[in-house]
Design a protein around this motif. Structure first.
Motif, short mmCIF file in Angstrom:
data_model
loop_
_atom_site.label_atom_id
_atom_site.label_comp_id
_atom_site.label_asym_id
_atom_site.label_seq_id
_atom_site.Cartn_x
_atom_site.Cartn_y
_atom_site.Cartn_z
N ASP A 6 59.50 31.08 53.07
CA ASP A 6 58.25 31.61 52.54
C ASP A 6 57.10 32.52 53.59
O ASP A 6 56.31 32.33 53.76
CB ASP A 6 57.23 30.58 51.74
CG ASP A 6 56.75 30.88 50.45
OD1 ASP A 6 57.52 31.42 49.81
OD2 ASP A 6 56.03 29.87 50.15
N LEU A 7 58.02 33.34 54.92
CA LEU A 7 57.35 33.79 55.08
C LEU A 7 56.19 35.33 54.71
O LEU A 7 57.13 35.35 54.38
CB LEU A 7 57.91 34.35 56.67
CG LEU A 7 57.01 34.84 58.12
CD1 LEU A 7 56.59 33.63 58.60
CD2 LEU A 7 58.32 35.49 59.06
N ALA A 8 55.01 35.28 55.06
CA ALA A 8 54.49 36.64 54.80
C ALA A 8 53.39 37.05 55.85
O ALA A 8 53.16 36.23 56.22
CB ALA A 8 53.18 35.44 53.08
N LYS A 9 52.78 38.36 55.28
CA LYS A 9 52.85 38.90 56.12
C LYS A 9 51.22 39.92 55.33
O LYS A 9 52.20 40.87 54.22
CB LYS A 9 52.74 39.95 57.23
CG LYS A 9 52.23 40.13 57.98
CD LYS A 9 50.77 39.28 58.92
CE LYS A 9 50.63 40.02 59.64
NZ LYS A 9 48.94 39.61 60.39
N TYR A 10 50.14 40.42 55.37
CA TYR A 10 49.82 41.09 54.61
C TYR A 10 48.78 41.98 55.54
O TYR A 10 48.50 41.61 56.78
CB TYR A 10 48.34 40.00 53.65
CG TYR A 10 49.21 39.58 52.70
CD1 TYR A 10 49.53 40.29 51.27
CD2 TYR A 10 49.08 37.89 52.59
CE1 TYR A 10 49.62 39.15 50.75
CE2 TYR A 10 50.06 37.09 52.57
CZ TYR A 10 49.87 37.72 51.15
OH TYR A 10 50.99 36.69 49.50
N TYR A 11 48.70 43.22 54.95
CA TYR A 11 48.20 44.53 56.05
C TYR A 11 47.08 45.31 54.60
O TYR A 11 47.61 45.05 53.77
CB TYR A 11 48.82 45.03 56.46
CG TYR A 11 48.72 45.87 57.35
CD1 TYR A 11 47.71 46.25 58.38
CD2 TYR A 11 48.49 47.71 56.86
CE1 TYR A 11 47.36 46.24 59.47
CE2 TYR A 11 47.57 48.20 57.75
CZ TYR A 11 47.23 48.23 59.36
OH TYR A 11 46.79 48.75 60.36
N ASN A 12 45.96 44.65 54.88
CA ASN A 12 44.68 45.54 54.34
C ASN A 12 45.36 44.57 52.55
O ASN A 12 45.16 45.40 51.67
CB ASN A 12 44.45 47.01 54.19
CG ASN A 12 43.72 47.71 55.21
OD1 ASN A 12 43.60 47.07 56.11
ND2 ASN A 12 45.01 48.71 55.53
N LYS A 40 60.06 46.12 59.68
CA LYS A 40 60.85 45.52 60.27
C LYS A 40 60.49 44.98 61.57
O LYS A 40 60.03 43.32 62.27
CB LYS A 40 62.09 46.02 60.86
CG LYS A 40 62.83 46.56 59.90
CD LYS A 40 64.45 47.58 60.24
CE LYS A 40 64.20 49.19 60.54
NZ LYS A 40 64.78 49.88 60.60
N THR A 41 59.40 46.22 62.56
CA THR A 41 59.01 45.38 63.79
C THR A 41 57.86 44.56 63.53
O THR A 41 56.97 43.21 64.14
CB THR A 41 58.45 46.75 64.12
OG1 THR A 41 59.63 47.90 64.16
CG2 THR A 41 57.39 46.44 65.22
N THR A 42 57.21 45.06 61.80
CA THR A 42 56.09 43.85 61.90
C THR A 42 56.04 42.52 61.86
O THR A 42 55.65 41.01 61.81
CB THR A 42 55.05 44.51 60.55
OG1 THR A 42 54.67 45.15 60.23
CG2 THR A 42 54.39 43.24 60.35
N LEU A 43 57.62 42.70 60.95
CA LEU A 43 58.74 40.79 61.16
C LEU A 43 58.39 40.13 62.17
O LEU A 43 58.64 39.00 63.18
CB LEU A 43 59.26 40.70 60.44
CG LEU A 43 60.28 40.00 60.35
CD1 LEU A 43 60.45 39.07 59.53
CD2 LEU A 43 61.90 40.07 59.67
N ASN A 45 57.17 40.98 65.37
CA ASN A 45 55.59 40.83 65.68
C ASN A 45 55.64 39.18 65.17
O ASN A 45 54.60 38.22 66.06
CB ASN A 45 55.16 41.32 65.57
CG ASN A 45 55.31 42.71 66.75
OD1 ASN A 45 55.29 42.95 67.62
ND2 ASN A 45 54.65 43.90 66.10
N THR A 46 55.49 38.81 63.27
CA THR A 46 54.71 37.76 63.13
C THR A 46 56.28 36.59 63.49
O THR A 46 55.78 36.05 63.71
CB THR A 46 55.64 38.20 61.75
OG1 THR A 46 54.14 39.24 61.26
CG2 THR A 46 54.48 36.78 61.36
N LEU A 47 57.37 37.23 63.60
CA LEU A 47 58.09 35.88 64.42
C LEU A 47 57.45 35.12 65.64
O LEU A 47 57.53 34.79 66.00
CB LEU A 47 59.57 36.19 64.56
CG LEU A 47 59.83 36.08 63.06
CD1 LEU A 47 61.34 36.62 63.14
CD2 LEU A 47 60.11 35.36 62.02
N THR A 48 57.65 36.52 66.31
CA THR A 48 56.51 35.99 67.90
C THR A 48 55.71 35.71 68.09
O THR A 48 55.74 35.08 69.71
CB THR A 48 57.20 37.14 69.02
OG1 THR A 48 56.59 39.00 68.12
CG2 THR A 48 59.04 37.05 69.07
#
Lengths: 245, 246
Positions: A6-12, A40-43, A45-48
Motif C-alpha cells: 500500500d505504498l503511496a507517494k504524492y507530488y503536488n 520508477k525513480t521516485t519509487l 527514492n521512496t523505498l530508500t
C-alpha cells in the motif's frame, strides 16, 4: 524477503503511485519495466528513504522498517565514481564510510576487481578508463556495500548497445554468484527478458503493476530463445495497449 | 610564448611607449607624472628602501589570508551543514560587504592601534567574504545523486564532507581564494594609509607628501607584483591539488 504494502507517494497532490504492492522473495531477480518518466525513480527514492513515503508499509525479513536506506545497495545509470579517487578507492567507499577492517575490505575488492575484469586497473582514475569499466567499478562498489538487497536503476542504460550486451551477464552474476536479491527498473525489454525471474509491466501516473510475466527459463538465456521471443511479443503487445488506454 | 600572451605583452609595451613618449614630448614634470622608465629604475635602485616596507605589507596580507582561511572555511561548512544558519547569517555577510572598508579603517586603527594588527584585520575583512561565498556555493553545487549514494552508504556528515563535498568544492574554493589574495592588498594598504609606521601604503603616503612621485609609483609597482605573485602561487597550489578532470 521484501514486502511492500500500500505504498503511496504524492507530488503536488497528484499520486505518483498509491496502493503500490510488491512482493520480492529472497534470491529472486525482479524487474519493473516501464517507460521513462512513469515514476520508477521516485519509487526507488521512496523505498530508500531519500524522499518520504506518504503512506504504506515496508517489511524486510519479516520486520517492519521505515525505509531500505541502510539495508540495500544501489546502482544508478550514472557510475557516480568520484573523479579524485582511484578505481580501488572508489570501490572501497562503502567500507571507508562504514569504518572497520580496511585490509580485509581491500582484499575482497581486489578479488572482485579480478572477477569483473578490472585486475590491474586498481590505481587508475575513472577518467582514464572506459564507460564499461567505470560501470563495472560501480558494480564492485555496489557489492562492497555487503547488503543482501540490491536496487538497480537502469544500471546499463548509459552504455552503448555493444558494451551493454557484454555487461548484462555481469548483472546476472549478482544473483547467480553472489546470491543477491535484486529489484531492477528498466525500459529495456530485452534486458528484462534476459535477467528477470519476474517482469512487472508498469502503467504511468499513477504507477501501478498491471501485468506480470515470469519467464521460467534457466539462466544465462539467449536472446533468440523462441520462448523468450514469444514472451517478448506478448510484452510488447501489452505495452502498446497500455500506452493507448 | 603563446599568441594571447604575446598580444598582451605587445599591448602593454605599446601603452608604456605612449606614456613614455607623451611625458617626454610635453615635458611633464616628474612630480606630476614620471615616465615608466624612471618608475622601473626607481623600483630597482630604491629596493633597499622599499623591501622592508614590502615585507611588512606582505606579512599583513599573508596573515590576513591565513586568518580568513581559518574563519571562512569553518563558517562555510557550518552554513552548508545547517541551512538555518545560512539563512540567519547571509544578510549580515552581505551587509558586511556593503560597508566600505575605508569607513572602518580609522575605527580599526583606534581599536587595534598603529601596528600590524589593524592591517591584518582589514585584509581579513576583504578576503573573508569571497572565500566564504565561493566555498559555500561549491559545497552546495554537489550533485544530489552523489549525496544519495553517500546517504545509502550510511556515511556520517564529516566523512561525506571529507570524501565528497570538500573535493567537489575545491575548484570554487580556489576561485574564491584567488579573488581574495588579489584584493587583499587593498585592505592592507588602506589600513596603512590611515595610520602606520611602515608598509608600502605608509611609504606611498610619505613619498606623496614629499612629491617623490616616482617612489609612489614604484611602491604601486611592487604592490602589483606582490598581488600577481600571490595569484600565481594560489594557481600553482590549485594545479598541484586538483589533478583530476571533473
Amino acid at each position: 524477503m521484501l514486502q511492500v504494502t500500500d505504498l503511496a507517494k504524492y507530488y503536488n497532490g497528484q499520486p505518483v503511485f498509491s496502493g503500490f504492492d510488491l512482493h520480492l522473495p529472497a534470491g529472486r531477480f525482479q524487474v519493473l519495466l516501464g517507460p521513462s518518466g512513469c515514476g520508477k525513480t521516485t519509487l526507488f527514492n521512496t523505498l530508500t528513504g531519500v524522499t518520504f513515503k506518504d503512506a504504506g508499509a515496508i517489511t524486510w525479513q519479516g520486520e517492519a522498517v521505515p525505509h531500505l536506506g541502510n539495508l540495500c545497495a544501489y546502482m544508478h545509470q550514472k557510475d557516480l565514481l568520484l573523479p579524485w579517487f582511484s578505481l580501488m578507492d572508489n570501490a572501497l567507499l562503502p567500507a571507508r564510510t562504514r569504518g572497520g577492517d580496511m585490509a580485509a575490505a581491500q582484499d575482497r575488492a581486489g578479488q572482485l576487481f579480478f572477477r569483473l575484469g578490472l585486475g590491474g586497473y586498481e590505481s587508475h582514475r575513472p577518467d582514464q578508463v572506459s564507460g564499461g569499466m567505470r560501470q563495472r567499478c560501480a558494480l564492485v562498489r555496489t557489492l562492497m556495500f555487503d547488503r543482501d538487497l540490491i536496487l538497480l536503476d537502469e544500471p546499463l542504460s548509459a552504455l552503448d548497445a555493444i558494451t551493454r550486451q557484454r555487461h548484462q551477464h555481469l548483472l546476472l552474476l549478482l544473483q547467480t554468484e553472489f546470491g543477491k536479491t535484486i529489484l531492477m527498473i528498466t525500459h529495456d525489454v530485452d534486458e528484462a527478458l534476459l535477467l528477470a525471474d519476474d517482469i512487472f509491466l508498469l502503467t504511468p501516473m499513477p504507477m501501478t503493476l498491471f501485468r506480470r510475466f515470469s519467464p521460467a527459463l534457466p539462466k544465462p538465456r539467449a536472446f533468440d530463445d523462441p520462448k523468450l521471443l514469444h514472451t517478448k511479443a506478448e510484452i510488447l503487445d501489452h505495452l502498446e495497449k497500455g500506452g493507448v488506454s | 610564448m603563446n599568441r594571447a600572451g604575446f598580444s598582451a605583452a605587445a599591448l602593454v609595451c605599446l601603452l608604456l611607449g605612449i606614456w613614455e613618449g607623451a611625458v617626454r614630448i610635453w615635458e611633464i614634470p616628474v612630480f606630476i607624472l614620471p615616465p615608466p622608465s624612471q618608475i622601473g629604475w626607481t623600483a630597482i635602485v630604491k629596493a633597499p628602501l622599499i623591501l622592508p616596507h614590502a615585507a611588512v605589507t606582505g606579512a599583513e596580507i599573508c596573515l590576513g589570508v591565513l586568518l580568513a582561511l581559518a574563519t571562512a572555511v569553518p563558517l562555510a561548512v557550518a552554513m552548508f551543514a545547517k541551512p538555518m544558519l545560512e539563512k540567519a547569517l547571509s544578510p549580515f555577510l552581505v551587509a558586511s560587504q556593503a560597508i566600505p572598508v575605508f569607513a572602518l579603517a580609522p575605527l580599526l586603527v583606534i581599536w587595534l592601534g598603529y601596528g600590524i594588527a589593524s592591517k591584518v584585520f582589514m585584509a581579513w575583512i576583504i578576503i573573508f567574504f569571497p572565500i566564504t561565498v565561493s566555498l559555500l556555493q561549491g559545497l552546495k553545487s554537489c550533485d544530489p545523486e552523489y549525496r544519495t549514494l553517500f546517504t545509502l552508504m550510511g556515511s556520517p556528515f564529516f566523512k561525506t564532507l571529507a570524501l565528497l563535498y570538500w573535493p567537489w568544492a575545491l575548484p570554487q574554493f580556489f576561485a574564491g581564494l584567488r579573488v581574495g589574495v588579489s584584493v587583499a592588498t587593498i585592505g592592507a594598504v588602506i589600513g596603512e594609509w590611515v595610520g602606520a609606521q611602515q608598509g608600502l601604503g605608509f611609504l606611498m603616503i610619505q613619498s606623496n607628501a614629499r612629491l617623490q612621485t616616482p617612489l609612489v609609483f614604484a611602491a604601486i609597482l611592487w604592490l602589483a607584483a606582490m598581488g600577481l605573485f600571490l595569484w600565481g602561487l594560489v594557481g600553482m597550489l590549485e594545479k598541484q591539488i586538483i589533478t583530476w578532470k571533473s
